[in-house]
Design a protein around this motif. Structure first.
Motif, PDB file in Angstrom:
ATOM      1  N   LEU A  49      -2.068  -4.180   2.655  1.00 20.95           N
ATOM      2  CA  LEU A  49      -2.978  -3.681   1.627  1.00 20.95           C
ATOM      3  C   LEU A  49      -2.226  -3.332   0.354  1.00 20.95           C
ATOM      4  O   LEU A  49      -1.037  -3.008   0.387  1.00 20.95           O
ATOM      5  CB  LEU A  49      -3.724  -2.441   2.120  1.00 20.95           C
ATOM      6  CG  LEU A  49      -4.622  -2.608   3.341  1.00 20.95           C
ATOM      7  CD1 LEU A  49      -5.270  -1.276   3.701  1.00 20.95           C
ATOM      8  CD2 LEU A  49      -5.679  -3.658   3.108  1.00 20.95           C
ATOM      9  N   ASP A  50      -2.929  -3.376  -0.755  1.00 19.98           N
ATOM     10  CA  ASP A  50      -2.414  -2.880  -2.028  1.00 19.98           C
ATOM     11  C   ASP A  50      -3.213  -1.637  -2.388  1.00 19.98           C
ATOM     12  O   ASP A  50      -4.407  -1.567  -2.130  1.00 19.98           O
ATOM     13  CB  ASP A  50      -2.581  -3.926  -3.131  1.00 19.98           C
ATOM     14  CG  ASP A  50      -1.635  -5.096  -2.956  1.00 19.98           C
ATOM     15  OD1 ASP A  50      -0.488  -4.860  -2.542  1.00 19.98           O
ATOM     16  OD2 ASP A  50      -2.042  -6.243  -3.222  1.00 19.98           O
ATOM     17  N   GLY A  51      -2.575  -0.667  -3.006  1.00 16.19           N
ATOM     18  CA  GLY A  51      -3.280   0.525  -3.443  1.00 16.19           C
ATOM     19  C   GLY A  51      -3.133   1.667  -2.468  1.00 16.19           C
ATOM     20  O   GLY A  51      -2.385   1.607  -1.493  1.00 16.19           O
ATOM     21  N   ASP A  52      -3.878   2.742  -2.750  1.00 10.36           N
ATOM     22  CA  ASP A  52      -3.785   3.969  -1.967  1.00 10.36           C
ATOM     23  C   ASP A  52      -4.563   3.865  -0.664  1.00 10.36           C
ATOM     24  O   ASP A  52      -5.743   3.496  -0.646  1.00 10.36           O
ATOM     25  CB  ASP A  52      -4.328   5.162  -2.759  1.00 10.36           C
ATOM     26  CG  ASP A  52      -3.424   5.552  -3.916  1.00 10.36           C
ATOM     27  OD1 ASP A  52      -2.275   5.064  -3.977  1.00 10.36           O
ATOM     28  OD2 ASP A  52      -3.871   6.354  -4.759  1.00 10.36           O
TER      29      ASP A  52
ATOM     30  N   GLY B 200       0.805  -1.206   0.000  1.00  6.86           N
ATOM     31  CA  GLY B 200       0.000   0.000   0.000  1.00  6.86           C
ATOM     32  C   GLY B 200       0.842   1.261   0.000  1.00  6.86           C
ATOM     33  O   GLY B 200       2.035   1.236   0.319  1.00  6.86           O
ATOM     34  N   ARG B 201       0.205   2.348  -0.385  1.00  9.10           N
ATOM     35  CA  ARG B 201       0.839   3.666  -0.399  1.00  9.10           C
ATOM     36  C   ARG B 201       0.041   4.604   0.494  1.00  9.10           C
ATOM     37  O   ARG B 201      -1.176   4.683   0.352  1.00  9.10           O
ATOM     38  CB  ARG B 201       0.844   4.258  -1.818  1.00  9.10           C
ATOM     39  CG  ARG B 201       1.726   3.574  -2.790  1.00  9.10           C
ATOM     40  CD  ARG B 201       1.636   4.173  -4.207  1.00  9.10           C
ATOM     41  NE  ARG B 201       0.619   5.171  -4.448  1.00  9.10           N
ATOM     42  CZ  ARG B 201       0.869   6.480  -4.689  1.00  9.10           C
ATOM     43  NH1 ARG B 201       2.088   6.929  -4.742  1.00  9.10           N
ATOM     44  NH2 ARG B 201      -0.120   7.327  -4.908  1.00  9.10           N
ATOM     45  N   ILE B 202       0.710   5.304   1.374  1.00  7.60           N
ATOM     46  CA  ILE B 202       0.049   6.290   2.228  1.00  7.60           C
ATOM     47  C   ILE B 202      -0.023   7.605   1.461  1.00  7.60           C
ATOM     48  O   ILE B 202       0.999   8.175   1.075  1.00  7.60           O
ATOM     49  CB  ILE B 202       0.792   6.486   3.558  1.00  7.60           C
ATOM     50  CG1 ILE B 202       0.869   5.174   4.337  1.00  7.60           C
ATOM     51  CG2 ILE B 202       0.125   7.599   4.382  1.00  7.60           C
ATOM     52  CD1 ILE B 202      -0.456   4.598   4.755  1.00  7.60           C
ATOM     53  N   VAL B 203      -1.249   8.071   1.230  1.00  8.56           N
ATOM     54  CA  VAL B 203      -1.499   9.301   0.497  1.00  8.56           C
ATOM     55  C   VAL B 203      -2.223  10.277   1.423  1.00  8.56           C
ATOM     56  O   VAL B 203      -3.340   9.997   1.865  1.00  8.56           O
ATOM     57  CB  VAL B 203      -2.361   9.028  -0.762  1.00  8.56           C
ATOM     58  CG1 VAL B 203      -2.710  10.333  -1.461  1.00  8.56           C
ATOM     59  CG2 VAL B 203      -1.663   8.059  -1.697  1.00  8.56           C
TER      60      VAL B 203
ATOM     61  N   VAL C  41       0.762   1.453  11.109  1.00 11.85           N
ATOM     62  CA  VAL C  41       0.616   1.910   9.724  1.00 11.85           C
ATOM     63  C   VAL C  41       1.611   1.185   8.821  1.00 11.85           C
ATOM     64  O   VAL C  41       1.272   0.824   7.692  1.00 11.85           O
ATOM     65  CB  VAL C  41       0.752   3.442   9.630  1.00 11.85           C
ATOM     66  CG1 VAL C  41       0.785   3.901   8.186  1.00 11.85           C
ATOM     67  CG2 VAL C  41      -0.414   4.109  10.377  1.00 11.85           C
ATOM     68  N   SER C  42       2.814   0.940   9.299  1.00 10.22           N
ATOM     69  CA  SER C  42       3.785   0.154   8.515  1.00 10.22           C
ATOM     70  C   SER C  42       3.228  -1.225   8.205  1.00 10.22           C
ATOM     71  O   SER C  42       3.347  -1.721   7.077  1.00 10.22           O
ATOM     72  CB  SER C  42       5.106   0.009   9.273  1.00 10.22           C
ATOM     73  OG  SER C  42       5.752   1.245   9.377  1.00 10.22           O
ATOM     74  N   ARG C  43       2.616  -1.843   9.191  1.00  3.98           N
ATOM     75  CA  ARG C  43       2.008  -3.165   8.994  1.00  3.98           C
ATOM     76  C   ARG C  43       0.860  -3.083   7.987  1.00  3.98           C
ATOM     77  O   ARG C  43       0.742  -3.918   7.094  1.00  3.98           O
ATOM     78  CB  ARG C  43       1.506  -3.715  10.337  1.00  3.98           C
ATOM     79  CG  ARG C  43       0.939  -5.127  10.264  1.00  3.98           C
ATOM     80  CD  ARG C  43       0.416  -5.598  11.615  1.00  3.98           C
ATOM     81  NE  ARG C  43      -0.558  -4.714  12.226  1.00  3.98           N
ATOM     82  CZ  ARG C  43      -1.818  -4.590  11.835  1.00  3.98           C
ATOM     83  NH1 ARG C  43      -2.275  -5.281  10.815  1.00  3.98           N
ATOM     84  NH2 ARG C  43      -2.639  -3.768  12.466  1.00  3.98           N
ATOM     85  N   LEU C  44       0.041  -2.041   8.111  1.00  2.00           N
ATOM     86  CA  LEU C  44      -1.091  -1.861   7.199  1.00  2.00           C
ATOM     87  C   LEU C  44      -0.604  -1.706   5.754  1.00  2.00           C
ATOM     88  O   LEU C  44      -1.186  -2.271   4.829  1.00  2.00           O
ATOM     89  CB  LEU C  44      -1.915  -0.648   7.622  1.00  2.00           C
ATOM     90  CG  LEU C  44      -3.217  -0.403   6.886  1.00  2.00           C
ATOM     91  CD1 LEU C  44      -4.204  -1.548   7.122  1.00  2.00           C
ATOM     92  CD2 LEU C  44      -3.832   0.926   7.328  1.00  2.00           C
ATOM     93  N   LYS C  45       0.474  -0.948   5.565  1.00  2.00           N
ATOM     94  CA  LYS C  45       1.033  -0.779   4.219  1.00  2.00           C
ATOM     95  C   LYS C  45       1.455  -2.124   3.625  1.00  2.00           C
ATOM     96  O   LYS C  45       1.351  -2.332   2.416  1.00  2.00           O
ATOM     97  CB  LYS C  45       2.251   0.153   4.255  1.00  2.00           C
ATOM     98  CG  LYS C  45       1.914   1.612   4.371  1.00  2.00           C
ATOM     99  CD  LYS C  45       3.159   2.488   4.402  1.00  2.00           C
ATOM    100  CE  LYS C  45       3.824   2.560   3.050  1.00  2.00           C
ATOM    101  NZ  LYS C  45       4.839   3.628   2.958  1.00  2.00           N
ATOM    102  N   GLN C  46       1.924  -3.022   4.460  1.00  2.00           N
ATOM    103  CA  GLN C  46       2.336  -4.350   3.981  1.00  2.00           C
ATOM    104  C   GLN C  46       1.137  -5.229   3.630  1.00  2.00           C
ATOM    105  O   GLN C  46       1.215  -6.048   2.729  1.00  2.00           O
ATOM    106  CB  GLN C  46       3.188  -5.058   5.042  1.00  2.00           C
ATOM    107  CG  GLN C  46       4.496  -4.376   5.353  1.00  2.00           C
ATOM    108  CD  GLN C  46       5.409  -4.297   4.155  1.00  2.00           C
ATOM    109  OE1 GLN C  46       5.528  -5.228   3.376  1.00  2.00           O
ATOM    110  NE2 GLN C  46       6.053  -3.150   3.976  1.00  2.00           N
TER     111      GLN C  46
END
Length: 190
Positions: free
Chosen positions: A117-120, A2-5, A110-115
């Motif tokens: 999920l895919d996408g914004d 995932g990407r944090i936007v 949030v680091s875990r969440l980025k791993q």
């Protein structure tokens, strides 16, 4: 991955506080009604449709849940159905559909969440959360809607950081004739 936007409304002098005018800030209401800004309305819908999830601080979550949970229409339907993650040590049972509370260290969660999920993963408002994410270099893109007003007072989007955070301008647009829409990406060491 995932990407944090981060996507936020900001005054010319960097204030993020109370753009809609319903938080009691004496200088609030500086954005105006979104229904009166068709470009901003379209941008909000496009962003929601293109997002994998929302990531919010507790106060922003409660404000948005109170505003959107009972509404219908294309934007409301998308916001109500999409996954929402709330960084909070106090929220126990979120009642807005499809919401999950992230407890513990915000940067680790949030680091875990980025791993996972895919996408914004879009962060709106939530200036305290944004500051934490910036400090830990977790933000992948900034989308700033700069409104043509100087407030002179109020909570700013960015606070102190342990070091400078260089950004690269990626794109610019004008919305509704007077709002600058700027997209930035972090400059990361090679």
């Amino acid at each position: 991955m995932g990407r944090i936007v981060v996507s936020d409304n900001v005054s010319l002098d960097g204030v993020i506080q109370d753009p809609a005018g319903d938080e009691g800030f004496t200088r609030g209401g500086w954005v105006g009604l979104i229904k009166d800004r068709p470009g901003a309305n379209e941008l909000a819908l496009d962003e929601a449709l293109g997002a994998e999830a929302l990531l919010l601080g507790r106060r922003t979550y409660e404000w948005m849940a109170g505003r959107w949970a009972s509404r219908s229409g294309e934007l409301a339907d998308r916001l109500n159905s999409m996954p929402k993650y709330v960084v909070s040590s106090t929220l126990e049972d979120p009642d807005w559909h499809n919401s999950t509370v992230l407890k513990g260290d915000a940067a680790n969660e949030v680091s875990r969440l980025k791993q996972e999920l895919d996408g914004d993963i879009v962060v709106v408002a939530s200036f305290q959360l944004v500051r934490t994410l910036m400090e830990h270099d977790l933000v992948d893109e900034l989308r700033l809607k700069i409104y043509p007003v100087v407030l002179g007072d109020g909570e700013r989007l960015f606070g102190e950081t342990s070091d400078k955070k260089p950004m690269r301008l990626h794109d610019t647009k004008t919305i509704d004739g007077d709002v600058a829409y700027l997209t930035y990406e972090p400059v990361r060491d090679a």
